[in-house]
Structure formats: structure tokens, C-alpha cells
Write an enzyme that holds these catalytic residues in place. Structure first.
Site, PDB file in Angstrom:
ATOM      1  N   GLY A  88      36.708  34.999  47.857  1.00  0.00           N
ATOM      2  CA  GLY A  88      36.493  33.551  47.967  1.00  0.00           C
ATOM      3  C   GLY A  88      37.519  32.720  47.224  1.00  0.00           C
ATOM      4  O   GLY A  88      37.285  31.544  46.941  1.00  0.00           O
ATOM      5  N   GLN A  89      38.688  33.314  46.927  1.00  0.00           N
ATOM      6  CA  GLN A  89      39.715  32.559  46.207  1.00  0.00           C
ATOM      7  C   GLN A  89      40.363  31.542  47.141  1.00  0.00           C
ATOM      8  O   GLN A  89      40.844  31.883  48.218  1.00  0.00           O
ATOM      9  CB  GLN A  89      40.788  33.518  45.658  1.00  0.00           C
ATOM     10  CG  GLN A  89      41.839  32.802  44.828  1.00  0.00           C
ATOM     11  CD  GLN A  89      42.888  33.750  44.253  1.00  0.00           C
ATOM     12  OE1 GLN A  89      42.898  34.950  44.556  1.00  0.00           O
ATOM     13  NE2 GLN A  89      43.766  33.213  43.432  1.00  0.00           N
ATOM     14  N   HIS A  95      42.788  31.833  38.034  1.00  0.00           N
ATOM     15  CA  HIS A  95      41.940  30.946  37.236  1.00  0.00           C
ATOM     16  C   HIS A  95      40.601  31.608  36.989  1.00  0.00           C
ATOM     17  O   HIS A  95      40.091  32.334  37.837  1.00  0.00           O
ATOM     18  CB  HIS A  95      41.745  29.588  37.928  1.00  0.00           C
ATOM     19  CG  HIS A  95      41.282  29.674  39.344  1.00  0.00           C
ATOM     20  ND1 HIS A  95      42.125  29.977  40.391  1.00  0.00           N
ATOM     21  CD2 HIS A  95      40.048  29.503  39.893  1.00  0.00           C
ATOM     22  CE1 HIS A  95      41.437  29.977  41.522  1.00  0.00           C
ATOM     23  NE2 HIS A  95      40.174  29.704  41.247  1.00  0.00           N
ATOM     24  N   HIS A  97      36.664  30.713  36.142  1.00  0.00           N
ATOM     25  CA  HIS A  97      35.621  29.683  36.123  1.00  0.00           C
ATOM     26  C   HIS A  97      34.722  29.980  34.923  1.00  0.00           C
ATOM     27  O   HIS A  97      34.138  31.063  34.842  1.00  0.00           O
ATOM     28  CB  HIS A  97      34.762  29.756  37.391  1.00  0.00           C
ATOM     29  CG  HIS A  97      35.496  29.502  38.673  1.00  0.00           C
ATOM     30  ND1 HIS A  97      35.451  28.292  39.334  1.00  0.00           N
ATOM     31  CD2 HIS A  97      36.269  30.306  39.436  1.00  0.00           C
ATOM     32  CE1 HIS A  97      36.167  28.371  40.446  1.00  0.00           C
ATOM     33  NE2 HIS A  97      36.678  29.589  40.535  1.00  0.00           N
TER      34      HIS A  97
END
Ligand code: AMP
Length: 118
Positions: A88-89, A95, A97
Site C-alpha cells: 500500500g505504499q 517513511h 507512520h
């Protein structure tokens, strides 16, 4: 160049939480928890699969600092990195979350029944 590189370069504004020479933390524009921070390295690394242990070493310390700064070290938090299309990038710059500020539901993060996919 991704949108995160533009944020690092100051071409796009962000709601900054913490910064040092190597890393930047800022509020996610579309928060999925009361506190939702994105933590990125300033060097361009596509995702977790590409990152070196050296970068992750500094990243780990920086993430811990951000969590402490926001008081999340007391009650806990969730740390996620989406890797590639199945993960789901959407932004192809590594990065993490950092999610917290409430007791987080685990199930709502998955929109598919895991039993169908293992
Ligand atoms: P991912 O799906 O793991 O690649 O996550 C990308 C995240 O970047 C999403 O949670 C977006 O809401 C967030 N995002 C995209 N553009 C911005 C922006 N300009 N400022 C802050 N967060 C952003």
C-alpha cells in the site's frame, strides 16, 4: 523526485515536529489516528527494502525521540512502513507512520480478511 523530497527541500510546506541533519518528522496531511506523524530520511531511499542498516540506526533513535517529544512513549504507539504496491505504499520515499494518541484498533488497518490471503 517525490513529494517528500519537495518537503525536505522546503518547496512544499509541512507541519514539522522534529528535524535534524538526516531525518524529518511532520504531521500526516490525512491523519488516521489522533496523532499521525510521518518520519523520513533526508536521503532518497525508496522504501524499507532498500534501506541500509546505517540509515536505520539513526532512524531508530530519531523515531524514539519523536515519540518521546509527543508523549507517546508513555502509553505506546504503532509504527508502520508500507513497502511496495502490495504493502500500500503511495509515496516512493521511505517513511514510517507513527500513530498514537488513542488505543488503536488493529483490525481497521486491514481491509481484507487475512484468512483468505495466507
Ligand atoms: P503511504 O501510503 O505509506 O505511501 O503513505 C503516504 C502518506 O503520505 C499518506 O498517509 C498521506 O496522507 C501522506 N501525505 C501525502 N502528501 C502529504 C503532504 N504533503 N504532507 C503530509 N502528508 C502527506
Amino acid at each position: 523526485m517525490t513529494i517528500f523530497t519537495k518537503i525536505i527541500n522546503g518547496e512544499i510546506p509541512c507541519n514539522k515536529v522534529l528535524e535534524n541533519d538526516d531525518f524529518l518528522a511532520f504531521h500526516d496531511i490525512n491523519p488516521k489516528a489522533p496523532i499521525h506523524i510521518l518520519i523520513i530520511p533526508k536521503v532518497e531511499v525508496e522504501n524499507f527494502q532498500q534501506v541500509t542498516p546505517e540509515i536505520m540506526s539513526g532512524m531508530t533513535t530519531f523515531i524514539q525521540e519523536v515519540a518521546k517529544l509527543l508523549g507517546l512513549d508513555k502509553n505506546g504507539y504503532r509504527l508502520i512502513t508500507n513497502n511496495g504496491s502490495d504493502g500500500g505504499q503511495e509515496v516512493m520515499h521511505l517513511h514510517f507512520h507513527l500513530l498514537g494518541g488513542a488505543k488503536l484498533n488493529w483490525n481497521h488497518l486491514s481491509d481484507s480478511d487475512s484468512k483468505n490471503y495466507i
